[in-house]
Design a protein around this motif. Sequence first.
Motif, PDB file in Angstrom:
ATOM      1  N   LEU A   1       0.714  -1.405   0.231  1.00  0.00           N
ATOM      2  CA  LEU A   1      -0.140   0.158  -0.480  1.00  0.00           C
ATOM      3  C   LEU A   1       1.435   1.202   0.496  1.00  0.00           C
ATOM      4  CD1 LEU A   1      -2.772  -0.933   2.702  1.00  0.00           C
ATOM      5  CD2 LEU A   1      -2.678  -0.948   0.155  1.00  0.00           C
ATOM      6  N   CYS A   2       2.276   0.831  -0.374  1.00  0.00           N
ATOM      7  CA  CYS A   2       3.494   2.337  -0.496  1.00  0.00           C
ATOM      8  C   CYS A   2       2.531   3.338  -1.362  1.00  0.00           C
ATOM      9  CB  CYS A   2       4.618   1.984  -1.072  1.00  0.00           C
ATOM     10  SG  CYS A   2       5.365   2.839  -1.450  1.00  0.00           S
ATOM     11  N   GLY A   3       1.968   4.487  -0.407  1.00  0.00           N
ATOM     12  CA  GLY A   3       1.763   5.959  -0.786  1.00  0.00           C
ATOM     13  C   GLY A   3      -0.034   6.262  -0.728  1.00  0.00           C
ATOM     14  N   CYS A   4      -0.308   5.231  -0.682  1.00  0.00           N
ATOM     15  CA  CYS A   4      -1.998   5.373  -0.462  1.00  0.00           C
ATOM     16  C   CYS A   4      -2.149   5.898   0.517  1.00  0.00           C
ATOM     17  CB  CYS A   4      -2.227   4.305  -0.946  1.00  0.00           C
ATOM     18  SG  CYS A   4      -2.435   3.150  -1.895  1.00  0.00           S
ATOM     19  N   GLN A   5      -2.076   7.844   0.533  1.00  0.00           N
ATOM     20  CA  GLN A   5      -1.824   8.215   1.582  1.00  0.00           C
ATOM     21  C   GLN A   5      -3.091   8.855   2.171  1.00  0.00           C
ATOM     22  OE1 GLN A   5       0.198  11.734   1.517  1.00  0.00           O
ATOM     23  NE2 GLN A   5       1.239  11.259  -0.372  1.00  0.00           N
ATOM     24  N   LEU A   6      -4.736   7.694   1.574  1.00  0.00           N
ATOM     25  CA  LEU A   6      -5.795   7.946   2.886  1.00  0.00           C
ATOM     26  C   LEU A   6      -5.955   6.816   3.623  1.00  0.00           C
ATOM     27  CD1 LEU A   6      -7.997   9.388  -0.253  1.00  0.00           C
ATOM     28  CD2 LEU A   6      -6.712  10.896   0.577  1.00  0.00           C
ATOM     29  N   ILE A   7      -4.842   6.089   3.247  1.00  0.00           N
ATOM     30  CA  ILE A   7      -5.391   4.719   4.386  1.00  0.00           C
ATOM     31  C   ILE A   7      -5.230   5.305   5.642  1.00  0.00           C
ATOM     32  CG2 ILE A   7      -4.434   2.695   4.996  1.00  0.00           C
ATOM     33  CD1 ILE A   7      -5.769   2.818   2.620  1.00  0.00           C
ATOM     34  N   THR A   8      -6.515   4.226   6.249  1.00  0.00           N
ATOM     35  CA  THR A   8      -6.348   5.115   7.547  1.00  0.00           C
ATOM     36  C   THR A   8      -5.770   3.934   8.577  1.00  0.00           C
ATOM     37  OG1 THR A   8      -8.185   5.071   8.657  1.00  0.00           O
ATOM     38  CG2 THR A   8      -7.319   6.943   8.020  1.00  0.00           C
ATOM     39  N   ASP A   9      -5.831   4.381  10.300  1.00  0.00           N
ATOM     40  CA  ASP A   9      -5.648   2.692  11.057  1.00  0.00           C
ATOM     41  C   ASP A   9      -6.554   2.096  10.566  1.00  0.00           C
ATOM     42  OD1 ASP A   9      -3.758   3.838  12.384  1.00  0.00           O
ATOM     43  OD2 ASP A   9      -4.576   4.474  13.886  1.00  0.00           O
ATOM     44  N   SER A  10      -7.978   2.884  10.356  1.00  0.00           N
ATOM     45  CA  SER A  10      -9.378   1.201   9.833  1.00  0.00           C
ATOM     46  C   SER A  10      -8.876   0.767   9.093  1.00  0.00           C
ATOM     47  CB  SER A  10     -10.354   2.405   9.618  1.00  0.00           C
ATOM     48  OG  SER A  10     -11.998   1.580   9.519  1.00  0.00           O
ATOM     49  N   GLY A  11      -8.468   1.167   8.300  1.00  0.00           N
ATOM     50  CA  GLY A  11      -7.760   0.064   7.184  1.00  0.00           C
ATOM     51  C   GLY A  11      -7.833  -1.044   7.443  1.00  0.00           C
ATOM     52  N   LEU A  12      -5.832  -0.546   8.081  1.00  0.00           N
ATOM     53  CA  LEU A  12      -5.119  -1.347   8.227  1.00  0.00           C
ATOM     54  C   LEU A  12      -5.703  -2.121   8.979  1.00  0.00           C
ATOM     55  CD1 LEU A  12      -1.894   0.446   8.061  1.00  0.00           C
ATOM     56  CD2 LEU A  12      -2.771  -1.413   6.705  1.00  0.00           C
ATOM     57  N   THR A  13      -6.562  -1.829  10.182  1.00  0.00           N
ATOM     58  CA  THR A  13      -7.148  -3.131  10.928  1.00  0.00           C
ATOM     59  C   THR A  13      -8.031  -4.117  10.571  1.00  0.00           C
ATOM     60  OG1 THR A  13      -7.406  -1.165  12.385  1.00  0.00           O
ATOM     61  CG2 THR A  13      -8.704  -3.047  13.255  1.00  0.00           C
ATOM     62  N   ALA A  14      -9.105  -3.454   9.440  1.00  0.00           N
ATOM     63  CA  ALA A  14     -10.136  -4.313   8.324  1.00  0.00           C
ATOM     64  C   ALA A  14      -8.810  -6.112   7.727  1.00  0.00           C
ATOM     65  CB  ALA A  14     -10.578  -3.479   7.707  1.00  0.00           C
ATOM     66  N   ILE A  15      -7.708  -5.639   7.480  1.00  0.00           N
ATOM     67  CA  ILE A  15      -6.508  -6.688   6.696  1.00  0.00           C
ATOM     68  C   ILE A  15      -6.468  -7.382   7.303  1.00  0.00           C
ATOM     69  CG2 ILE A  15      -4.241  -6.689   5.982  1.00  0.00           C
ATOM     70  CD1 ILE A  15      -6.300  -5.203   3.855  1.00  0.00           C
ATOM     71  N   ALA A  16      -5.756  -6.646   9.081  1.00  0.00           N
ATOM     72  CA  ALA A  16      -5.258  -7.162  10.407  1.00  0.00           C
ATOM     73  C   ALA A  16      -5.471  -8.895  10.512  1.00  0.00           C
ATOM     74  CB  ALA A  16      -4.925  -6.865  11.386  1.00  0.00           C
ATOM     75  N   ARG A  17      -7.533  -8.457  10.135  1.00  0.00           N
ATOM     76  CA  ARG A  17      -8.558  -9.145  11.048  1.00  0.00           C
ATOM     77  C   ARG A  17      -9.077 -10.108   9.802  1.00  0.00           C
ATOM     78  NH1 ARG A  17     -12.003  -5.338  15.227  1.00  0.00           N
ATOM     79  NH2 ARG A  17     -10.432  -4.642  16.538  1.00  0.00           N
ATOM     80  N   GLY A  18      -8.601  -9.660   8.446  1.00  0.00           N
ATOM     81  CA  GLY A  18      -9.738 -10.270   7.476  1.00  0.00           C
ATOM     82  C   GLY A  18      -8.369 -10.962   7.061  1.00  0.00           C
ATOM     83  N   CYS A  19      -6.849 -11.130   7.264  1.00  0.00           N
ATOM     84  CA  CYS A  19      -5.724 -11.423   6.190  1.00  0.00           C
ATOM     85  C   CYS A  19      -5.082 -12.518   7.351  1.00  0.00           C
ATOM     86  CB  CYS A  19      -5.500 -10.806   5.433  1.00  0.00           C
ATOM     87  SG  CYS A  19      -6.303  -9.916   4.194  1.00  0.00           S
ATOM     88  N   PRO A  20      -5.297 -13.400   8.111  1.00  0.00           N
ATOM     89  CA  PRO A  20      -4.531 -13.707   9.165  1.00  0.00           C
ATOM     90  C   PRO A  20      -2.853 -14.360   8.345  1.00  0.00           C
ATOM     91  CG  PRO A  20      -6.080 -15.741   8.699  1.00  0.00           C
ATOM     92  CD  PRO A  20      -6.225 -13.957   7.840  1.00  0.00           C
ATOM     93  N   ASP A  21      -3.050 -14.534   6.954  1.00  0.00           N
ATOM     94  CA  ASP A  21      -1.645 -15.354   6.536  1.00  0.00           C
ATOM     95  C   ASP A  21      -0.829 -14.667   5.886  1.00  0.00           C
ATOM     96  OD1 ASP A  21      -2.758 -17.746   6.902  1.00  0.00           O
ATOM     97  OD2 ASP A  21      -4.615 -18.289   5.271  1.00  0.00           O
TER      98      ASP A  21
ATOM     99  N   GLU B   1      -2.809  -3.965  15.939  1.00  0.00           N
ATOM    100  CA  GLU B   1      -3.555  -4.878  14.980  1.00  0.00           C
ATOM    101  C   GLU B   1      -2.694  -5.092  14.259  1.00  0.00           C
ATOM    102  OE1 GLU B   1      -6.697  -5.181  15.345  1.00  0.00           O
ATOM    103  OE2 GLU B   1      -7.645  -3.482  16.679  1.00  0.00           O
ATOM    104  N   ILE B   2      -1.555  -4.990  13.573  1.00  0.00           N
ATOM    105  CA  ILE B   2      -1.157  -6.104  13.046  1.00  0.00           C
ATOM    106  C   ILE B   2      -0.321  -7.568  13.959  1.00  0.00           C
ATOM    107  CG2 ILE B   2       0.510  -6.072  11.041  1.00  0.00           C
ATOM    108  CD1 ILE B   2      -0.461  -3.704   9.915  1.00  0.00           C
ATOM    109  N   GLY B   3       0.135  -6.613  14.675  1.00  0.00           N
ATOM    110  CA  GLY B   3       0.337  -7.441  15.687  1.00  0.00           C
ATOM    111  C   GLY B   3       0.263  -9.136  15.759  1.00  0.00           C
ATOM    112  N   GLU B   4      -1.886  -8.677  16.193  1.00  0.00           N
ATOM    113  CA  GLU B   4      -2.230  -9.409  16.943  1.00  0.00           C
ATOM    114  C   GLU B   4      -2.928 -10.517  15.680  1.00  0.00           C
ATOM    115  OE1 GLU B   4      -6.263  -9.054  19.811  1.00  0.00           O
ATOM    116  OE2 GLU B   4      -4.936  -7.238  19.407  1.00  0.00           O
ATOM    117  N   GLY B   5      -2.786  -9.690  14.452  1.00  0.00           N
ATOM    118  CA  GLY B   5      -3.690 -10.328  13.531  1.00  0.00           C
ATOM    119  C   GLY B   5      -3.413 -11.018  12.606  1.00  0.00           C
ATOM    120  N   CYS B   6      -1.540 -10.368  12.576  1.00  0.00           N
ATOM    121  CA  CYS B   6      -1.142 -11.129  11.226  1.00  0.00           C
ATOM    122  C   CYS B   6       0.388 -12.205  11.815  1.00  0.00           C
ATOM    123  CB  CYS B   6      -0.792 -10.263  10.377  1.00  0.00           C
ATOM    124  SG  CYS B   6      -1.624  -9.546  10.065  1.00  0.00           S
ATOM    125  N   PRO B   7       0.352 -12.925  12.650  1.00  0.00           N
ATOM    126  CA  PRO B   7       1.404 -13.635  13.616  1.00  0.00           C
ATOM    127  C   PRO B   7       2.795 -14.599  11.874  1.00  0.00           C
ATOM    128  CG  PRO B   7      -0.966 -15.130  13.793  1.00  0.00           C
ATOM    129  CD  PRO B   7      -0.914 -14.046  13.347  1.00  0.00           C
TER     130      PRO B   7
END
Length: 628
Positions: A500-520, A539-545
């Motif tokens: 997501l390099c340079g996607c400047q409209l992404i916030t913590d909310s978007g990455l939280t969704a990724i962390a919870r939906g993409c555990p692999d 969220e990434i630390g908790e959801g993406c081991p």
Amino acid sequence: MRGADLINPALPDELLDDVIRRVGAGGGGGAKRDLDACALVCRRWRRLERASRRSARLSASGERADEVLRLVADRFPALADVSVDERLNAAAASGSAPRSRRPAHSASPFRRRRRLPLASNLAVHIASFPLDHPAGDDGSERSCLTDAGLTHLARGCRGLEKLSLIWCSAISSAGLVSVAENCKKLTSLDLQACYIGDPGLIAIGEGCKFLRNLNLRFVEGTTDEGLIGLVKNCGQSLVSLAIATCIWLSDASLHAVGSHCPNLENLSVESDRVRNEGLISIAKGCRQLKTLKLQCVDAGDEALDAIGSYCSLLESLSLNNFEKFTDRSLSSIAKGCKNLTDLVLNDCQLLTDSSLEFVARSCKKLARLKINGCQTMETAALEHIGRWCPSLLELSLIFCPRIQSSAFQEIGRGCSLLRSLYLVDCSRLNDSALCHIAEGCKNLKELSIRRGYEIGDKALISVAENCKLLRELTLQFCERVTDAGLSAIAENCSLNRLNLCGCQLITDSGLTAIARGCPDLVFLDISVLRIIGDIALAEIGEGCPKLKEIALSHCPEVTDVGVGHLVRGCLQLESCQMVYCRRISTAGVATIVSGCSRLKKLLVEEWKVSERTRRRAGPVLSFLCTGL
């Protein structure tokens, strides 16, 4: 009885040798670690493991490299595949083992006596011998592989089948003569960036009659005479040949290859001196060619006409920086090479839409197409591919400013098997292009868009709803993408890699969704996301081991607290880039180093590294040069 040996008395050497060979049969780092473990069982197992070890990867840049190669040849006489690379450091050659948390002084005497087998620590041994090589011409100490070390290897491992010498600058013809005299079973030789003279190549041709693969990329010191002498002697067995950026190469060499290598299947030629005559000789003499990669600025239509006329078995063709060939050439290839599955066109400025129409109508097996910098091609070119190439699996368009979104309607309609799509600097593409792809190409697994300034959430939502198999997504500098599109992806697609390099409209909310939906998730690039903070890292630390690589450079709101959360959850982390993160301090760097036992690379500003951290993790640290 406890402590009794129940294995060795029951297994003869032949059976135990077969067991050890099966352990190493899988190849890769895991098999190597298993073999090393076998060698630590007892002296008998170590002796048998040494006698059965088949491959080794060495660094040639350490001190006393010749001595180490001699030890390798003495201890592992069954080696059949040896790779020596002067670019490798000690850690890279020996493989990255987890760094021990036990201080060196606390190891017991018993642990100090148990030495790892040489093959598991080859590069470390190279760096540990005292320096006694003579100084170089510039006064610096010499510490690289020479002909003496190569001779030890050739004499000790006479069953050698594959030999790779990468950037071994001190190797000369004398070393190759030793290889030719002792290694009669040699089938593969890689001499990339070595300074080899004609006698060495001629000797290989005379002594290695079974040679099948030869790499002469960036080889200096020889002339046409060397290659001609080699192919005259072993050209009948040669199947693969690569020659690149060798100023000595001329049409004379290619004429010899065409005359003496009738079984050649793979050929790569990059030269400013080759003209039509040399390539015509290749086409007429090497009719078994299946893979052909050419970068010959002085060749034109006549040469490619010959390839189309004589090389009917061609499956993969790469044409790079051709300044003289036109649609006529590609038409000839399309008519004659109907088995073509892979086509790469890089900076071929004279090609038009007609070229791809010829290919699309004739080459129905086309599976992979890459067009890079062919600025005269327009929308019609891609429409032809969509209409006539139903087997297309991969499509790559790089800097094609004239192709419009409407072309993807045909791709989506006709290429339902498409699995990978790469779009870079295609300025006219918008959401509708991606919607056409998503609706028609439901097998898409990899989508990469770079600098897609008109791509936004509408496209991502369509991809998420239709492409459930998507595993890799790159959205570099797609500045219209927001959390809404990212959340749709996270809900429907279990990603392994996300950029997501340079996607400047992404916030913590978007990455939280990724962390919870993409555990692999194993790779994540969130560089230049200026408004994300510690919540995202937590969220990434908790959801993406399973995360192994992360890039979070230019993230000004991330702090040491977020880094701590990331490290506690992502125990598999091997690579981290975090330069220009103003709120990450020396403590944050130390947290990464102390918390990630598998860390192989950390890119950070040098001034943020304490002396203690430098002592603890020196080999994994990479510094950004900020003093320019």
